[in-house]
Write an enzyme that holds these catalytic residues in place. Sequence first.
Site, PDB file in Angstrom:
ATOM      1  N   HIS A  75       0.819  -1.223   0.000  1.00  0.00           N
ATOM      2  CA  HIS A  75       0.000   0.000   0.000  1.00  0.00           C
ATOM      3  C   HIS A  75       0.847   1.265   0.000  1.00  0.00           C
ATOM      4  O   HIS A  75       0.368   2.338  -0.330  1.00  0.00           O
ATOM      5  CB  HIS A  75      -0.842   0.069   1.290  1.00  0.00           C
ATOM      6  CG  HIS A  75      -1.924  -0.937   1.362  1.00  0.00           C
ATOM      7  ND1 HIS A  75      -2.206  -1.655   2.498  1.00  0.00           N
ATOM      8  CD2 HIS A  75      -2.820  -1.334   0.459  1.00  0.00           C
ATOM      9  CE1 HIS A  75      -3.231  -2.455   2.278  1.00  0.00           C
ATOM     10  NE2 HIS A  75      -3.606  -2.280   1.039  1.00  0.00           N
ATOM     11  N   CYS A  97       3.946  -1.347  -3.950  1.00  0.00           N
ATOM     12  CA  CYS A  97       3.666  -1.805  -5.319  1.00  0.00           C
ATOM     13  C   CYS A  97       4.109  -0.714  -6.306  1.00  0.00           C
ATOM     14  O   CYS A  97       3.832   0.471  -6.080  1.00  0.00           O
ATOM     15  CB  CYS A  97       2.173  -2.066  -5.470  1.00  0.00           C
ATOM     16  SG  CYS A  97       1.740  -2.473  -7.168  1.00  0.00           S
ATOM     17  N   GLU A 127      -3.538   3.120   1.711  1.00  0.00           N
ATOM     18  CA  GLU A 127      -2.918   3.532   0.430  1.00  0.00           C
ATOM     19  C   GLU A 127      -3.144   5.031   0.189  1.00  0.00           C
ATOM     20  O   GLU A 127      -2.229   5.759  -0.211  1.00  0.00           O
ATOM     21  CB  GLU A 127      -3.503   2.720  -0.729  1.00  0.00           C
ATOM     22  CG  GLU A 127      -2.904   3.135  -2.076  1.00  0.00           C
ATOM     23  CD  GLU A 127      -3.672   2.609  -3.279  1.00  0.00           C
ATOM     24  OE1 GLU A 127      -4.130   1.446  -3.252  1.00  0.00           O
ATOM     25  OE2 GLU A 127      -3.829   3.367  -4.238  1.00  0.00           O
ATOM     26  N   THR A 165      -5.712   2.969  -6.331  1.00  0.00           N
ATOM     27  CA  THR A 165      -5.544   1.939  -7.371  1.00  0.00           C
ATOM     28  C   THR A 165      -6.759   1.012  -7.502  1.00  0.00           C
ATOM     29  O   THR A 165      -7.006   0.470  -8.569  1.00  0.00           O
ATOM     30  CB  THR A 165      -4.308   1.061  -7.086  1.00  0.00           C
ATOM     31  OG1 THR A 165      -4.421   0.533  -5.771  1.00  0.00           O
ATOM     32  CG2 THR A 165      -3.022   1.805  -7.260  1.00  0.00           C
ATOM     33  N   CYS A 193      -5.528   0.382 -10.979  1.00  0.00           N
ATOM     34  CA  CYS A 193      -4.749  -0.798 -11.380  1.00  0.00           C
ATOM     35  C   CYS A 193      -5.660  -1.799 -12.106  1.00  0.00           C
ATOM     36  O   CYS A 193      -6.750  -2.108 -11.629  1.00  0.00           O
ATOM     37  CB  CYS A 193      -4.169  -1.425 -10.116  1.00  0.00           C
ATOM     38  SG  CYS A 193      -3.530  -3.063 -10.394  1.00  0.00           S
ATOM     39  N   SER A 221     -10.462  -7.316   3.968  1.00  0.00           N
ATOM     40  CA  SER A 221     -10.013  -7.011   2.606  1.00  0.00           C
ATOM     41  C   SER A 221     -11.153  -6.389   1.808  1.00  0.00           C
ATOM     42  O   SER A 221     -12.145  -7.048   1.494  1.00  0.00           O
ATOM     43  CB  SER A 221      -9.533  -8.305   1.952  1.00  0.00           C
ATOM     44  OG  SER A 221      -9.534  -8.175   0.561  1.00  0.00           O
ATOM     45  N   SER A 222     -11.020  -5.089   1.487  1.00  0.00           N
ATOM     46  CA  SER A 222     -12.131  -4.418   0.803  1.00  0.00           C
ATOM     47  C   SER A 222     -12.316  -4.961  -0.610  1.00  0.00           C
ATOM     48  O   SER A 222     -13.436  -5.063  -1.098  1.00  0.00           O
ATOM     49  CB  SER A 222     -11.938  -2.898   0.785  1.00  0.00           C
ATOM     50  OG  SER A 222     -10.756  -2.569   0.143  1.00  0.00           O
ATOM     51  N   SER A 265      -5.491 -10.737  -1.633  1.00  0.00           N
ATOM     52  CA  SER A 265      -4.627 -11.116  -0.517  1.00  0.00           C
ATOM     53  C   SER A 265      -4.866 -12.568  -0.067  1.00  0.00           C
ATOM     54  O   SER A 265      -4.531 -12.932   1.054  1.00  0.00           O
ATOM     55  CB  SER A 265      -4.861 -10.152   0.649  1.00  0.00           C
ATOM     56  OG  SER A 265      -6.226  -9.951   0.852  1.00  0.00           O
TER      57      SER A 265
HETATM   58 FE1  F3S Z   1      -0.450  -3.275  -6.931  1.00  0.00          FE
HETATM   59 FE2  F3S Z   1      -2.667  -3.494  -8.270  1.00  0.00          FE
HETATM   60 FE3  F3S Z   1      -2.043  -5.283  -6.488  1.00  0.00          FE
HETATM   61  S1  F3S Z   1      -1.823  -1.663  -7.396  1.00  0.00           S
HETATM   62  S2  F3S Z   1      -0.875  -4.204  -4.972  1.00  0.00           S
HETATM   63  S3  F3S Z   1      -0.937  -4.882  -8.399  1.00  0.00           S
HETATM   64  S4  F3S Z   1      -4.088  -4.506  -6.881  1.00  0.00           S
END
Ligand code: F3S
Length: 282
Positions: A75, A97, A127, A165, A193, A221-222, A265
């Site tokens: 994060h 990340c 994050e 993200t 992302c 975990s959202s 996760s």
């Molecule tokens: Fe990174 Fe996307 Fe996972 S920002 S931590 S690859 S959900």
Amino acid sequence: MEVILAQSAGFCFGVTKAVEIVYDKIEEGKKLYTYGPIIHNESVVDDLQNKGVQIINTPEEIDDITEGTIVIRSHGVSKEVQQIIENKGLTCVDATCPFVKRIHHIVEKESMEGRRIVIIGNAGHPEVEGIRGWSVTEAIVIESGDEIENLTISKDEKLCIVSQTTFNYKKFKDLVEIFQKKGYDVSVVNTICNATEERQTEAKEIAAKVDAMIVIGGTHSSNSRKLYEICAKECENTIFIQTLDNLHLNFPKEVRCVGITAGASTPNNIIEEVQNYVRINF
Ligand code: F3S
């Protein structure tokens, strides 16, 4: 029983990297800390704690540490927290990340060039807190259209809009449009992302064609909760579990096909266990 497992189920690229880094560092045998839980998954966090990894939750806790390595999770953290770790002379291993790191760079540069930063996301999410901490001026966090209506910033201010993200793309576009219609000078960078969108799209497609759907994820975990909501809309037999222990299934006879997906996760071994259990027992 036919089982359809989502190809996108489980760890995303950023989480895989962060978890690998922590397990590698354990081998070095030095005192090891993570800034916040490395991922939202109890079994992984418990395993790391059993191996001696401690979790720090606030900058103040860093003060009490005299030696060792602190791993920054995927994060990311604010620039201030990173500097506190480095100034203490502790080893800082940055597992942020790269997609989040990119936002930090954009926010720092754009704010230095005079644009006010607007982050579309959830203000309480780590994050977003981290991203906020890379702006040299006070950043604004927006999650809904009402919040934009209540903003008191002048139209003369130039804005740079970025996103958390994992934010929903459609909602992001709608909120950006509100800013544009209000006449603000905005520079927009879509920093969502793809991993999240791909996972949600695939889960929706699978849930629409199966008789029952299993979503595996941590309770905090959202992105896993969001997956559950998406699947439940498509398939009324959708269940949310953390591990195989939560799976006390008694599928109705007419259930012939089960879909499985998992949040970013969720470790592969848990997904495998659930998949094997369903294949063997039904
Ligand atoms: Fe990174 Fe996307 Fe996972 S920002 S931590 S690859 S959900």
